[in-house]
Design a protein around this motif. Structure first.
Motif, PDB file in Angstrom:
ATOM      1  N   ASP A 353       0.830  -1.211   0.000  1.00  0.00           N
ATOM      2  CA  ASP A 353       0.000   0.000   0.000  1.00  0.00           C
ATOM      3  C   ASP A 353       0.864   1.260   0.000  1.00  0.00           C
ATOM      4  OD1 ASP A 353      -2.274  -1.556   0.087  1.00  0.00           O
ATOM      5  OD2 ASP A 353      -2.359  -1.568   2.278  1.00  0.00           O
ATOM      6  N   ILE A 354       2.014   1.200   0.683  1.00  0.00           N
ATOM      7  CA  ILE A 354       2.888   2.376   0.765  1.00  0.00           C
ATOM      8  C   ILE A 354       3.389   2.774  -0.621  1.00  0.00           C
ATOM      9  CG2 ILE A 354       5.114   3.223   1.612  1.00  0.00           C
ATOM     10  CD1 ILE A 354       4.671   1.532   4.125  1.00  0.00           C
ATOM     11  N   GLN A 355       3.902   1.793  -1.400  1.00  0.00           N
ATOM     12  CA  GLN A 355       4.463   2.129  -2.700  1.00  0.00           C
ATOM     13  C   GLN A 355       3.388   2.601  -3.679  1.00  0.00           C
ATOM     14  OE1 GLN A 355       6.166  -1.811  -3.082  1.00  0.00           O
ATOM     15  NE2 GLN A 355       4.930  -2.233  -4.911  1.00  0.00           N
ATOM     16  N   LYS A 356       2.143   2.108  -3.515  1.00  0.00           N
ATOM     17  CA  LYS A 356       1.057   2.567  -4.380  1.00  0.00           C
ATOM     18  C   LYS A 356       0.653   3.996  -4.046  1.00  0.00           C
ATOM     19  CE  LYS A 356      -0.939  -2.044  -5.035  1.00  0.00           C
ATOM     20  NZ  LYS A 356      -2.104  -2.918  -4.700  1.00  0.00           N
ATOM     21  N   SER A 362       8.747   0.191  -6.718  1.00  0.00           N
ATOM     22  CA  SER A 362       8.765  -0.824  -5.657  1.00  0.00           C
ATOM     23  C   SER A 362      10.126  -0.932  -4.965  1.00  0.00           C
ATOM     24  CB  SER A 362       8.369  -2.174  -6.253  1.00  0.00           C
ATOM     25  OG  SER A 362       8.477  -3.193  -5.284  1.00  0.00           O
ATOM     26  N   LYS A 363      11.196  -0.969  -5.756  1.00  0.00           N
ATOM     27  CA  LYS A 363      12.528  -1.137  -5.172  1.00  0.00           C
ATOM     28  C   LYS A 363      12.892   0.036  -4.270  1.00  0.00           C
ATOM     29  CE  LYS A 363      17.307  -2.179  -6.470  1.00  0.00           C
ATOM     30  NZ  LYS A 363      18.258  -2.398  -7.598  1.00  0.00           N
ATOM     31  N   GLU A 364      12.640   1.253  -4.762  1.00  0.00           N
ATOM     32  CA  GLU A 364      12.962   2.448  -3.978  1.00  0.00           C
ATOM     33  C   GLU A 364      12.058   2.546  -2.746  1.00  0.00           C
ATOM     34  OE1 GLU A 364      14.547   6.166  -6.260  1.00  0.00           O
ATOM     35  OE2 GLU A 364      12.866   5.344  -7.410  1.00  0.00           O
ATOM     36  N   ALA A 365      10.795   2.181  -2.912  1.00  0.00           N
ATOM     37  CA  ALA A 365       9.863   2.238  -1.779  1.00  0.00           C
ATOM     38  C   ALA A 365      10.325   1.327  -0.647  1.00  0.00           C
ATOM     39  CB  ALA A 365       8.457   1.846  -2.241  1.00  0.00           C
ATOM     40  N   LYS A 366      10.754   0.133  -0.989  1.00  0.00           N
ATOM     41  CA  LYS A 366      11.244  -0.795   0.040  1.00  0.00           C
ATOM     42  C   LYS A 366      12.532  -0.256   0.678  1.00  0.00           C
ATOM     43  CE  LYS A 366       9.267  -5.045  -1.856  1.00  0.00           C
ATOM     44  NZ  LYS A 366       9.535  -6.353  -2.472  1.00  0.00           N
TER      45      LYS A 366
END
Length: 507
Positions: A353-356, A362-366
């Protein structure tokens, strides 16, 4: 107990009061409970007279309080930890008074801060200089104005001094006369200037600086500057008048004000402001402040053209969020700040939900999410899946959330450490270049004396040349470095002040 705060307080004691006070202060800071004079002597290894003198200094500056022991035969001392950092704000206090009341009042406050507590007559006698263009009457009026504006107040007096065989004096504050001015005799002050043994009528009335009043001003400045940056100067002026009305009906440190009628706000603005646009669109400015994301104002009712309350606690919380997000942006970048904001607004969020929501790959969000988690800006909560299916990690899922209180505590520790490092580095630079700094100061003093005597410019230039170009270059670098460190200390103290405001309202 904070280790960083202990180190910071220790260096403040040494810088302002000397080694003995530092040792006694460190001893009291480490104490879980209050300590008697004998215990402090035993733990510090200092002579009893030196410990007593250090305690007297700390008590005079309100850094130590004392109470009678269980059997009331001796006093026990404890440290006011929250008051120690206030020493770093002394220059800000003086600057505020200089801005509001002028140089004479600023000199009085500076001397009162330096002495801890003092009678009004001795304070004025010490600050008055017949060589300047000021008069004793100006000093007396300036002091009375400080009393009426509540920037100084009467120090506590001994309540049981009339009793015989008093073991430990008991201090009390006369709240009804806390800011009552005294009748100052200018003839007595003139004699006191020449002879320090002269007894004045106000010999038993001591005064102290009211730090709460200064902090109230600093808090209001934070709010007004935030409104000005977010909206415009006219909105800030409206907020200033609203705060003025708030203090007429609400205690300064209440979390929320009593309702303020719009009619009173309009009357005050029409009386005090020369901004015609503000007077014309006053209701719209109030609506904009109320609808803003920071929500410093909230509508209470529709009586009298509408009633409004100032949400002081909520305002401080929102300013704290802004400060935290700015720190994250400076440290990790805008994407990390966006992720933090998403988690804060959603309360609890899963990784997907955070990356959306943050619209970050996705990679940077993690990467940023776990970086914020590692630095304690985010926390995780484990929730078991219903039904109990699966084994190990499959039985649970993890939610990210934000704890403002925990983040503020962590950032306060970082600020304490940074402030300690800055003060330590500044002291090191001064000690390493002490000879050069002293030489420069001596030359400046000689040049000033020569200018007063009317010496020729050529002779003054020769004196200047005794400081060689390499020495002048090194001196300039040292001064620049020390100036930058001093600026960093001021900025850190402003951040600490905001976080302490948050903690005070939270508690």
């Amino acid at each position: 107990m904070s280790i960083q705060l202990a180190k910071l307080c220790s260096i403040i004691f040494e810088r302002h009061f000397g080694k003995n006070v530092q040792i006694v202060g460190d001893c009291l800071f480490a104490a879980i409970q209050s300590r008697s004079l004998s215990m402090i002597v035993k733990n510090t290894g200092l002579p009893r007279s030196d410990v007593a003198h250090a305690l007297a200094i700390l008590i005079k500056f309100r850094l130590v309080k004392f109470d009678a022991s269980a059997n009331e035969s001796f006093a026990e001392y404890s440290l006011n930890r929250d008051s120690i950092l206030l020493i770093l704000r002394f220059p800000r206090y003086v600057h505020l008074i200089q801005t509001k009341f002028g140089m004479v009042a600023a000199a009085l406050v500076e001397e009162l801060l330096r002495s801890g507590s003092q009678t009004a007559s001795k304070l004025i006698a010490h600050c008055f200089d017949s060589k300047t263009k000021t008069s004793l009457t100006e000093h007396r009026d300036a002091f009375n104005e400080l009393c009426q504006s509540m920037y100084v107040f009467r120090a506590p007096v001994v309540a049981n001094k009339e009793q015989e065989n008093v073991g430990v004096p008991r201090l009390q504050i006369d709240e009804h006369n806390l800011f009552a001015t005294v009748d100052l005799d200018l003839n007595e002050i003139t004699k006191l200037k020449e002879d320090s043994t002269v007894v004045t009528k106000d010999k038993d009335v001591y005064w102290m600086v009211n730090t709460d009043r200064f902090h109230q001003e600093f808090r209001d400045e934070l709010i007004l500057s935030a409104v000005e940056r977010k909206i415009n100067p006219s909105a800030s002026e409206v907020m200033k008048h609203i705060l003025h009305q708030m203090y007429l009906r609400t205690k300064p440190w209440e979390p929320s004000s009593n309702p303020i009628p719009f009619v009173e706000i309009r009357q005050l603005v029409e009386k005090e402001s020369s901004n015609l646009e503000l007077i014309k669109y006053l209701d719209q400015y109030v609506s904009i402040i109320m609808d803003d994301q920071l929500k410093f104002l909230a509508k209470y009712g529709d009586m009298g053209g509408g009633q409004y309350v100032v949400q002081m606690k909520y305002a401080v919380e929102q300013l704290t969020w802004v400060c935290i997000e700015n720190i994250i942006t400076e440290k990790f970048g805008s994407k990390a700040s966006r992720i933090f904001r998403v988690v804060r607004l959603r309360k609890f969020s899963e990784q997907e939900d955070i990356q959306k929501e943050a619209m970050v790959p996705s990679k940077e969000a993690k990467l940023f999410t776990y970086k914020l988690l590692e630095e304690h800006f985010l926390q995780t909560k484990t929730v078991r899946k219903p039904g109990g299916g699966g084994t190990g990690m499959a039985k649970s899922f993890f939610l990210f959330y934000v704890s403002q209180t925990q983040i503020v505590s962590m950032l306060l520790e970082i600020c304490y450490k940074a402030l300690f490092n800055s003060m330590t580095r500044s002291a090191y630079n001064k000690s390493e270049n002490r000879r050069l700094i002293d030489k420069s100061q001596r030359l400046d003093g000689i040049v000033e004396a020569m200018k007063d005597r009317g010496e020729s410019e050529e002779y003054i230039a020769e004196i200047h040349e005794t400081l060689t170009p390499p020495e002048r270059e090194v001196l300039q670098k040292v001064k620049t470095r020390i100036k930058n460190l001093d600026s960093a200390e001021i900025g850190l103290d402003e951040t600490i002040f905001l976080f302490q405001l948050y903690e005070n309202y939270k508690n």
